[in-house]
Every structure is written in structure tokens, then in C-alpha cells.
Design a protein around this motif. Structure first.
Motif, PDB file in Angstrom:
ATOM      1  N   PHE A  77       0.818  -1.067  -0.072  1.00 32.51           N
ATOM      2  CA  PHE A  77      -0.083   0.040   0.042  1.00 32.51           C
ATOM      3  C   PHE A  77       0.887   1.314   0.013  1.00 32.51           C
ATOM      4  O   PHE A  77       2.132   1.168   0.267  1.00 32.51           O
ATOM      5  N   LEU A  78       0.245   2.341  -0.516  1.00 30.22           N
ATOM      6  CA  LEU A  78       1.046   3.589  -0.271  1.00 30.22           C
ATOM      7  C   LEU A  78      -0.187   4.484   0.463  1.00 30.22           C
ATOM      8  O   LEU A  78      -1.076   4.504   0.453  1.00 30.22           O
ATOM      9  N   VAL A  79       0.759   5.271   1.338  1.00 31.52           N
ATOM     10  CA  VAL A  79       0.075   6.291   2.257  1.00 31.52           C
ATOM     11  C   VAL A  79       0.007   7.525   1.385  1.00 31.52           C
ATOM     12  O   VAL A  79       0.634   8.008   0.948  1.00 31.52           O
ATOM     13  N   LEU A  80      -1.449   7.651   1.291  1.00 30.52           N
ATOM     14  CA  LEU A  80      -1.701   9.067   0.452  1.00 30.52           C
ATOM     15  C   LEU A  80      -1.717  10.130   1.608  1.00 30.52           C
ATOM     16  O   LEU A  80      -1.478  11.373   1.022  1.00 30.52           O
ATOM     17  N   ARG A  81      -2.328   9.795   2.827  1.00 29.49           N
ATOM     18  CA  ARG A  81      -2.362  10.891   4.026  1.00 29.49           C
ATOM     19  C   ARG A  81      -2.091  10.382   5.109  1.00 29.49           C
ATOM     20  O   ARG A  81      -2.889   9.340   5.233  1.00 29.49           O
ATOM     21  N   PHE A  93      -0.957  -2.491   6.697  1.00 30.04           N
ATOM     22  CA  PHE A  93      -2.028  -1.793   6.336  1.00 30.04           C
ATOM     23  C   PHE A  93      -3.000  -1.409   7.411  1.00 30.04           C
ATOM     24  O   PHE A  93      -3.501  -0.418   7.536  1.00 30.04           O
ATOM     25  N   GLN A  94      -3.017  -2.496   8.552  1.00 29.35           N
ATOM     26  CA  GLN A  94      -3.583  -2.291   9.866  1.00 29.35           C
ATOM     27  C   GLN A  94      -3.308  -1.152  10.368  1.00 29.35           C
ATOM     28  O   GLN A  94      -4.033  -0.414  11.190  1.00 29.35           O
ATOM     29  N   GLN A  95      -1.892  -1.088  10.561  1.00 30.98           N
ATOM     30  CA  GLN A  95      -1.220   0.178  11.431  1.00 30.98           C
ATOM     31  C   GLN A  95      -1.633   1.485  10.820  1.00 30.98           C
ATOM     32  O   GLN A  95      -2.250   2.447  11.754  1.00 30.98           O
ATOM     33  N   ALA A  96      -1.831   1.559   9.605  1.00 34.53           N
ATOM     34  CA  ALA A  96      -2.017   2.856   8.990  1.00 34.53           C
ATOM     35  C   ALA A  96      -3.385   2.993   9.212  1.00 34.53           C
ATOM     36  O   ALA A  96      -3.928   4.172   9.526  1.00 34.53           O
ATOM     37  N   GLN A  97      -4.205   1.955   8.886  1.00 42.02           N
ATOM     38  CA  GLN A  97      -5.824   2.094   9.326  1.00 42.02           C
ATOM     39  C   GLN A  97      -6.191   2.525  10.733  1.00 42.02           C
ATOM     40  O   GLN A  97      -6.996   3.373  10.966  1.00 42.02           O
ATOM     41  N   ASP A  98      -5.430   1.918  11.765  1.00 48.15           N
ATOM     42  CA  ASP A  98      -5.742   2.276  13.062  1.00 48.15           C
ATOM     43  C   ASP A  98      -5.160   3.803  13.390  1.00 48.15           C
ATOM     44  O   ASP A  98      -6.014   4.335  14.507  1.00 48.15           O
ATOM     45  N   GLY A 100      -5.805   5.901  11.327  1.00 50.82           N
ATOM     46  CA  GLY A 100      -6.498   6.975  10.417  1.00 50.82           C
ATOM     47  C   GLY A 100      -6.049   7.500   9.319  1.00 50.82           C
ATOM     48  O   GLY A 100      -6.428   8.399   8.957  1.00 50.82           O
ATOM     49  N   ALA A 101      -4.994   6.651   8.830  1.00 56.79           N
ATOM     50  CA  ALA A 101      -4.416   7.191   7.510  1.00 56.79           C
ATOM     51  C   ALA A 101      -5.086   6.842   6.394  1.00 56.79           C
ATOM     52  O   ALA A 101      -5.964   5.851   6.415  1.00 56.79           O
ATOM     53  N   ILE A 102      -5.134   7.492   5.274  1.00 55.51           N
ATOM     54  CA  ILE A 102      -5.600   7.197   3.996  1.00 55.51           C
ATOM     55  C   ILE A 102      -4.862   6.595   3.170  1.00 55.51           C
ATOM     56  O   ILE A 102      -3.591   7.067   2.982  1.00 55.51           O
ATOM     57  N   THR A 103      -4.825   5.376   2.651  1.00 52.51           N
ATOM     58  CA  THR A 103      -4.060   4.543   2.056  1.00 52.51           C
ATOM     59  C   THR A 103      -4.419   3.946   0.511  1.00 52.51           C
ATOM     60  O   THR A 103      -5.812   4.071   0.483  1.00 52.51           O
ATOM     61  N   TRP A 104      -3.604   3.666  -0.148  1.00 54.48           N
ATOM     62  CA  TRP A 104      -3.984   3.282  -1.624  1.00 54.48           C
ATOM     63  C   TRP A 104      -3.562   1.768  -1.571  1.00 54.48           C
ATOM     64  O   TRP A 104      -2.398   1.513  -1.417  1.00 54.48           O
ATOM     65  N   ASN A 105      -4.278   0.906  -1.592  1.00 49.55           N
ATOM     66  CA  ASN A 105      -4.174  -0.641  -1.388  1.00 49.55           C
ATOM     67  C   ASN A 105      -3.779  -1.223  -2.460  1.00 49.55           C
ATOM     68  O   ASN A 105      -4.789  -2.262  -2.992  1.00 49.55           O
ATOM     69  N   TYR A 106      -2.888  -1.129  -3.152  1.00 50.59           N
ATOM     70  CA  TYR A 106      -2.739  -1.626  -4.777  1.00 50.59           C
ATOM     71  C   TYR A 106      -2.372  -3.031  -4.641  1.00 50.59           C
ATOM     72  O   TYR A 106      -2.816  -3.846  -5.506  1.00 50.59           O
ATOM     73  N   GLY A 107      -1.903  -3.577  -3.418  1.00 54.17           N
ATOM     74  CA  GLY A 107      -1.393  -5.018  -3.205  1.00 54.17           C
ATOM     75  C   GLY A 107      -2.785  -5.859  -3.372  1.00 54.17           C
ATOM     76  O   GLY A 107      -3.007  -6.927  -3.901  1.00 54.17           O
ATOM     77  N   ASN A 108      -3.699  -5.268  -2.469  1.00 59.95           N
ATOM     78  CA  ASN A 108      -5.199  -6.179  -2.421  1.00 59.95           C
ATOM     79  C   ASN A 108      -5.936  -6.052  -3.706  1.00 59.95           C
ATOM     80  O   ASN A 108      -6.407  -7.264  -4.157  1.00 59.95           O
TER      81      ASN A 108
END
Length: 175
Positions: A77-81, A93-98, A100-108
């Protein structure tokens, strides 16, 4: 509409039983039709087949790819914000989601794309094998009508849309 208030209780009960019986009969006739049962069985088999293909991709194909890239393929994933902790580095990805980051999950997305591709190839192959063994046409090839440009069966003698003959002749030659 009959006056329900003045109807004897016994007649109201008979009418209710008759209505429930007709609903049950209609439902039974609908559910026991051949095509409804075939569709239900097909959906159950398709669901099971899809879970097998998803397991094939997630458990067999992607782990070697993850070894080559040194990370879980679906976790790319990439962190957009950034979230609340703007200086944090997210390992998963779970750390970023916890945070509150906005991510681009290209792997999924790529994982789902691989699953879709393998499912499509597998279904096409099964269709070809079935067609070979049963002589029943499963995969119907289409061409464009030269007159109206609609997709029609490759074996059609006439276009069902514009009724033109597909061999290029006019109707007087076919009568």
C-alpha cells in the motif's frame, strides 16, 4: 370485498386457510421448477468453486511472490495522507488504518485481479473440456452482422435484428 365483520368466524377461517394454501401452492410450483433448482445448484457450486480458486491464489500462488518481494503481496500500500501521528511509519495496512491514514491498497487490488484472471481462465478451460466431452456447445462464438453491426451467433444464417442473410445474398435466393 366481503364484509368481514358480518361473516361468521368459521367462514373467515376457511378463507384464510384457502389464501394460505394458494400462496403455498404458488410458492411450491415456483421453487420446484427445473430452472430454479438448476440455478440454485449452480450458485452453490459457483460459490464453492470461487472459494477454491481464492484459496489457490492466496495460499499457493501469492506466498512465493511474497518471498520474492520480502513482504505480504496483499499488504502492499501507499500512504496518501498520514493519520493522527503524522511522523509514523506504517509497516502494515492495519497500522495505517488504526492511525486513521488514507491509503491506496494496490496490493489487495492486484490480488483480487489475479483471482479474477485465474477464475476466468479456469472456467473457460472447464467449458472447453465439457464441450469436448459432451459435444454440447457451451462457448458460443459471435460475429458482427455486416449490415447492422450487431453481435450475432457465428452459425446464424440470418441476422435476428435486421433479418439480412449472412451469406451476402438476398432473400429471393433462399425461397
Amino acid at each position: 370485498m366481503p364484509d368481514v365483520e358480518n361473516m361468521p368466524l368459521l367462514n373467515r377461517g376457511r378463507n384464510a386457510v384457502r389464501r394460505v394454501g394458494s400462496v403455498w401452492t404458488g410458492f411450491r410450483d415456483f421453487i420446484l421448477r427445473d430452472n430454479v433448482l438448476e440455478i440454485a445448484i449452480g450458485l452453490i457450486i459457483a460459490s464453492s468453486f470461487t472459494s477454491v480458486v481464492n484459496s489457490l491464489v492466496a495460499d499457493i500462488i501469492l506466498p512465493p511472490i511474497s518471498l520474492l518481494t520480502n513482504q505480504n503481496f496483499g499488504e502492499n500500500f501507499l500512504v496518501l495522507r498520514h493519520g493522527q501521528n503524522a511522523t509514523a511509519h506504517y509497516n502494515t495496512f492495519q497500522q495505517a488504518q488504526d492511525d486513521g491514514a488514507i491509503t491506496w491498497n494496490y496490493g489487495n487490488f492486484l490480488e483480487k485481479l489475479i483471482q479474477f484472471f485465474i477464475l476466468g481462465v479456469t472456467l473457460y478451460t472447464l467449458g472447453q473440456i465439457y464441450q469436448l466431452l459432451s459435444r454440447d456447445v457451451v462457448i458460443k462464438y459471435q460475429i458482427k452482422c455486416p449490415v447492422c453491426r450487431k453481435d450475432i451467433s457465428a452459425s446464424a444464417k440470418r441476422c435476428p435484428f435486421c433479418t439480412s442473410w449472412q451469406d451476402g445474398s438476398n432473400m429471393s435466393n433462399h425461397e
